[in-house]
Design an enzyme around this catalytic site. Structure first.
Site, PDB file in Angstrom:
ATOM      1  N   LYS A  13       0.826  -1.210   0.000  1.00 23.53           N
ATOM      2  CA  LYS A  13       0.000   0.000   0.000  1.00 23.53           C
ATOM      3  C   LYS A  13       0.868   1.270   0.000  1.00 23.53           C
ATOM      4  O   LYS A  13       0.598   2.199  -0.754  1.00 23.53           O
ATOM      5  CB  LYS A  13      -0.905   0.040   1.244  1.00 23.53           C
ATOM      6  CG  LYS A  13      -1.792  -1.184   1.415  1.00 23.53           C
ATOM      7  CD  LYS A  13      -2.657  -1.081   2.652  1.00 23.53           C
ATOM      8  CE  LYS A  13      -1.904  -1.049   3.970  1.00 23.53           C
ATOM      9  NZ  LYS A  13      -1.143  -2.278   4.282  1.00 23.53           N
ATOM     10  N   ARG A  88      -9.426   0.948   8.889  1.00 24.06           N
ATOM     11  CA  ARG A  88      -8.996  -0.417   9.195  1.00 24.06           C
ATOM     12  C   ARG A  88     -10.041  -1.181   9.971  1.00 24.06           C
ATOM     13  O   ARG A  88      -9.841  -2.360  10.253  1.00 24.06           O
ATOM     14  CB  ARG A  88      -7.742  -0.348  10.065  1.00 24.06           C
ATOM     15  CG  ARG A  88      -6.464  -0.663   9.338  1.00 24.06           C
ATOM     16  CD  ARG A  88      -5.362  -0.511  10.363  1.00 24.06           C
ATOM     17  NE  ARG A  88      -4.192  -1.202  10.015  1.00 24.06           N
ATOM     18  CZ  ARG A  88      -3.158  -0.652   9.405  1.00 24.06           C
ATOM     19  NH1 ARG A  88      -3.208   0.590   9.006  1.00 24.06           N
ATOM     20  NH2 ARG A  88      -2.080  -1.356   9.171  1.00 24.06           N
ATOM     21  N   ARG A 127      11.892  -5.359   4.761  1.00 20.34           N
ATOM     22  CA  ARG A 127      11.648  -3.938   4.443  1.00 20.34           C
ATOM     23  C   ARG A 127      12.620  -3.063   5.230  1.00 20.34           C
ATOM     24  O   ARG A 127      12.925  -3.318   6.391  1.00 20.34           O
ATOM     25  CB  ARG A 127      10.225  -3.549   4.833  1.00 20.34           C
ATOM     26  CG  ARG A 127      10.022  -2.035   4.773  1.00 20.34           C
ATOM     27  CD  ARG A 127       8.631  -1.553   5.080  1.00 20.34           C
ATOM     28  NE  ARG A 127       7.902  -2.384   5.988  1.00 20.34           N
ATOM     29  CZ  ARG A 127       6.577  -2.476   5.988  1.00 20.34           C
ATOM     30  NH1 ARG A 127       5.884  -1.800   5.114  1.00 20.34           N
ATOM     31  NH2 ARG A 127       5.968  -3.250   6.847  1.00 20.34           N
ATOM     32  N   ARG A 153      11.744  -1.176  10.895  1.00 19.95           N
ATOM     33  CA  ARG A 153      10.610  -0.836  11.757  1.00 19.95           C
ATOM     34  C   ARG A 153      10.486  -1.814  12.926  1.00 19.95           C
ATOM     35  O   ARG A 153      10.625  -3.024  12.757  1.00 19.95           O
ATOM     36  CB  ARG A 153       9.315  -0.854  10.936  1.00 19.95           C
ATOM     37  CG  ARG A 153       8.918   0.500  10.440  1.00 19.95           C
ATOM     38  CD  ARG A 153       7.777   0.473   9.478  1.00 19.95           C
ATOM     39  NE  ARG A 153       6.605  -0.250   9.913  1.00 19.95           N
ATOM     40  CZ  ARG A 153       5.485  -0.351   9.197  1.00 19.95           C
ATOM     41  NH1 ARG A 153       5.420   0.246   8.015  1.00 19.95           N
ATOM     42  NH2 ARG A 153       4.472  -1.023   9.635  1.00 19.95           N
ATOM     43  N   ARG A 164       0.272  -8.859  13.576  1.00 15.84           N
ATOM     44  CA  ARG A 164      -0.427  -7.864  12.736  1.00 15.84           C
ATOM     45  C   ARG A 164      -1.307  -8.569  11.708  1.00 15.84           C
ATOM     46  O   ARG A 164      -2.391  -8.092  11.374  1.00 15.84           O
ATOM     47  CB  ARG A 164       0.593  -6.966  12.037  1.00 15.84           C
ATOM     48  CG  ARG A 164       1.241  -5.966  12.987  1.00 15.84           C
ATOM     49  CD  ARG A 164       2.523  -5.381  12.433  1.00 15.84           C
ATOM     50  NE  ARG A 164       2.359  -4.706  11.167  1.00 15.84           N
ATOM     51  CZ  ARG A 164       3.360  -4.486  10.323  1.00 15.84           C
ATOM     52  NH1 ARG A 164       4.589  -4.884  10.610  1.00 15.84           N
ATOM     53  NH2 ARG A 164       3.138  -3.860   9.199  1.00 15.84           N
TER      54      ARG A 164
HETATM   55  P1  AP5 Z   1       4.941  -1.492   1.689  1.00 15.99           P
HETATM   56  O1  AP5 Z   1       4.570  -0.683   0.501  1.00 15.99           O
HETATM   57  O2  AP5 Z   1       5.724  -0.840   2.773  1.00 15.99           O
HETATM   58  O3  AP5 Z   1       3.623  -2.225   2.265  1.00 15.99           O
HETATM   59  P2  AP5 Z   1       2.414  -1.662   3.140  1.00 15.99           P
HETATM   60  O4  AP5 Z   1       1.195  -2.370   2.681  1.00 15.99           O
HETATM   61  O5  AP5 Z   1       2.410  -0.173   3.145  1.00 15.99           O
HETATM   62  O6  AP5 Z   1       2.861  -2.241   4.547  1.00 15.99           O
HETATM   63  P3  AP5 Z   1       2.742  -1.715   6.030  1.00 15.99           P
HETATM   64  O7  AP5 Z   1       3.381  -2.780   6.861  1.00 15.99           O
HETATM   65  O8  AP5 Z   1       3.243  -0.306   6.176  1.00 15.99           O
HETATM   66  O9  AP5 Z   1       1.233  -1.769   6.265  1.00 15.99           O
HETATM   67  P4  AP5 Z   1       0.565  -1.881   7.588  1.00 15.99           P
HETATM   68  O10 AP5 Z   1      -0.829  -1.659   7.151  1.00 15.99           O
HETATM   69  O11 AP5 Z   1       0.770  -3.097   8.382  1.00 15.99           O
HETATM   70  O12 AP5 Z   1       1.309  -0.777   8.471  1.00 15.99           O
HETATM   71  P5  AP5 Z   1       0.979   0.732   8.835  1.00 15.99           P
HETATM   72  O13 AP5 Z   1       2.229   1.494   8.761  1.00 15.99           O
HETATM   73  O14 AP5 Z   1      -0.217   1.216   8.093  1.00 15.99           O
HETATM   74  O15 AP5 Z   1       5.730  -2.779   1.146  1.00 15.99           O
HETATM   75  C1  AP5 Z   1       6.251  -3.733   2.049  1.00 15.99           C
HETATM   76  C2  AP5 Z   1       7.629  -4.197   1.558  1.00 15.99           C
HETATM   77  O16 AP5 Z   1       7.452  -4.912   0.340  1.00 15.99           O
HETATM   78  C3  AP5 Z   1       8.613  -3.052   1.260  1.00 15.99           C
HETATM   79  O17 AP5 Z   1       9.902  -3.480   1.602  1.00 15.99           O
HETATM   80  C4  AP5 Z   1       8.503  -2.874  -0.268  1.00 15.99           C
HETATM   81  O18 AP5 Z   1       9.711  -2.383  -0.823  1.00 15.99           O
HETATM   82  C5  AP5 Z   1       8.206  -4.310  -0.710  1.00 15.99           C
HETATM   83  N1  AP5 Z   1       7.360  -4.362  -1.901  1.00 15.99           N
HETATM   84  C6  AP5 Z   1       6.300  -3.561  -2.220  1.00 15.99           C
HETATM   85  N2  AP5 Z   1       5.762  -3.957  -3.392  1.00 15.99           N
HETATM   86  C7  AP5 Z   1       6.497  -5.034  -3.804  1.00 15.99           C
HETATM   87  C8  AP5 Z   1       6.422  -5.900  -4.940  1.00 15.99           C
HETATM   88  N3  AP5 Z   1       5.488  -5.738  -5.902  1.00 15.99           N
HETATM   89  N4  AP5 Z   1       7.321  -6.899  -5.040  1.00 15.99           N
HETATM   90  C9  AP5 Z   1       8.260  -7.085  -4.079  1.00 15.99           C
HETATM   91  N5  AP5 Z   1       8.387  -6.309  -2.977  1.00 15.99           N
HETATM   92  C10 AP5 Z   1       7.498  -5.292  -2.843  1.00 15.99           C
HETATM   93  O19 AP5 Z   1       0.514   0.559  10.358  1.00 15.99           O
HETATM   94  C11 AP5 Z   1       1.435   0.196  11.355  1.00 15.99           C
HETATM   95  C12 AP5 Z   1       0.700   0.113  12.688  1.00 15.99           C
HETATM   96  O20 AP5 Z   1       0.123   1.396  13.016  1.00 15.99           O
HETATM   97  C13 AP5 Z   1      -0.484  -0.858  12.740  1.00 15.99           C
HETATM   98  O21 AP5 Z   1      -0.047  -2.187  13.029  1.00 15.99           O
HETATM   99  C14 AP5 Z   1      -1.331  -0.248  13.869  1.00 15.99           C
HETATM  100  O22 AP5 Z   1      -0.794  -0.554  15.122  1.00 15.99           O
HETATM  101  C15 AP5 Z   1      -1.170   1.232  13.624  1.00 15.99           C
HETATM  102  N6  AP5 Z   1      -2.176   1.769  12.719  1.00 15.99           N
HETATM  103  C16 AP5 Z   1      -1.972   2.354  11.501  1.00 15.99           C
HETATM  104  N7  AP5 Z   1      -3.138   2.739  10.956  1.00 15.99           N
HETATM  105  C17 AP5 Z   1      -4.106   2.395  11.836  1.00 15.99           C
HETATM  106  C18 AP5 Z   1      -5.515   2.493  11.805  1.00 15.99           C
HETATM  107  N8  AP5 Z   1      -6.173   3.044  10.766  1.00 15.99           N
HETATM  108  N9  AP5 Z   1      -6.210   2.024  12.876  1.00 15.99           N
HETATM  109  C19 AP5 Z   1      -5.572   1.492  13.934  1.00 15.99           C
HETATM  110  N10 AP5 Z   1      -4.234   1.360  14.020  1.00 15.99           N
HETATM  111  C20 AP5 Z   1      -3.501   1.798  12.966  1.00 15.99           C
END
Ligand code: AP5
Length: 207
Positions: A13, A88, A127, A153, A164
């Site tokens: 994402k 979410r 990552r 991270r 997660r």
């Molecule tokens: P990346 O693009 O970083 O993936 P992502 O989907 O953004 O992953 P996140 O882990 O950031 O999502 P998340 O939803 O768990 O975390 P968030 O920060 O929102 O890609 C991942 C890796 O793959 C990278 O290394 C990239 O280079 C690689 N990649 C990408 N595309 C690729 C491809 N096609 N082929 C190969 N490799 C590829 O949330 C973190 C925490 O914050 C949550 O756990 C929660 O505690 C809190 N939080 C955030 N938002 C909320 C909410 N709305 N409500 C409650 N808690 C929340």
């Protein structure tokens, strides 16, 4: 264009949201990034949120809804935005609907990136993020330049990623029927090169 990007942890994402943001000149709004910034700044909210994030749990709805409501007031959101990682939960989705309805700017589309579980773990644990630019890299699939200042991270350790993923299945998967019923949901295969997925997203968004 008002877009929600849905998908499991590490489904891509953030990577695709950044590319879409650059292509369309609209902001990517990541609640994960906002919460990590608050944690790094040591604000009371950031430190409280970190307790949940470090456990792989969702931060309480009212905290993230407040963050997004404030961010959407900014002038740069008027032409559109990409929401990454929000909503979410169904209560978050309902709050977003109410907020956008009050502004007369409903969502255009919700895109779910589908990636199988076995790939998610590898994507998350390898990552790395450049702390200066926020650029997302992957040690195997998108290696960083030698001068990058890399951060691993805290929630990307295998044990926390697994938690997660459980939280995603328990809470966030319920959003798929929510948006399907509202005829907003498009599903995109998230397996392939980053460029291939960008092309598929472009087709799903009709751009
Ligand atoms: P990346 O693009 O970083 O993936 P992502 O989907 O953004 O992953 P996140 O882990 O950031 O999502 P998340 O939803 O768990 O975390 P968030 O920060 O929102 O890609 C991942 C890796 O793959 C990278 O290394 C990239 O280079 C690689 N990649 C990408 N595309 C690729 C491809 N096609 N082929 C190969 N490799 C590829 O949330 C973190 C925490 O914050 C949550 O756990 C929660 O505690 C809190 N939080 C955030 N938002 C909320 C909410 N709305 N409500 C409650 N808690 C929340």
């Amino acid at each position: 264009m008002r877009v929600v990007l849905l998908g499991a942890p590490a489904s891509g994402k953030g990577t695709q949201g950044q590319l879409l943001s650059e292509r369309h000149g609209i902001p990517k709004i990541s609640t994960g990034d906002m919460l990590r910034a608050a944690k790094a700044a040591g604000t009371p909210m950031g430190l409280e949120a970190a307790r949940f994030m470090n456990e792989g749990k969702l931060v309480p709805d009212e905290v993230v809804i407040g963050l997004v409501a404030e961010r959407l007031e900014a002038a740069d959101c008027a032409p559109g935005f990409i929401l990454d990682g929000f909503p979410r939960t169904v209560p978050q989705a309902e709050a977003l609907d109410a907020l956008l309805a009050s502004k007369g700017m409903p969502l255009s589309v919700v895109v779910q990136l589908d990636v199988p579980r076995e790939l998610l773990l590898e994507r998350a644990t390898l990552r790395r993020t450049d702390v200066r630019t926020g650029q997302i890299y992957h040690l195997k699939y998108n290696p960083p330049p030698p001068d990058a200042q890399l951060e691993h991270r805290a929630d990307d350790r295998e044990e926390t990623v697994n938690k997660r993923l459980v939280e995603y299945d328990a809470m966030t998967a319920a959003l798929l029927p929510y948006y399907h019923e509202r005829s907003l949901l498009r599903r995109v295969d998230g397996v392939g090169t980053m460029q291939e997925i960008t092309e598929r997203l472009g087709q799903a968004l009709g751009t």
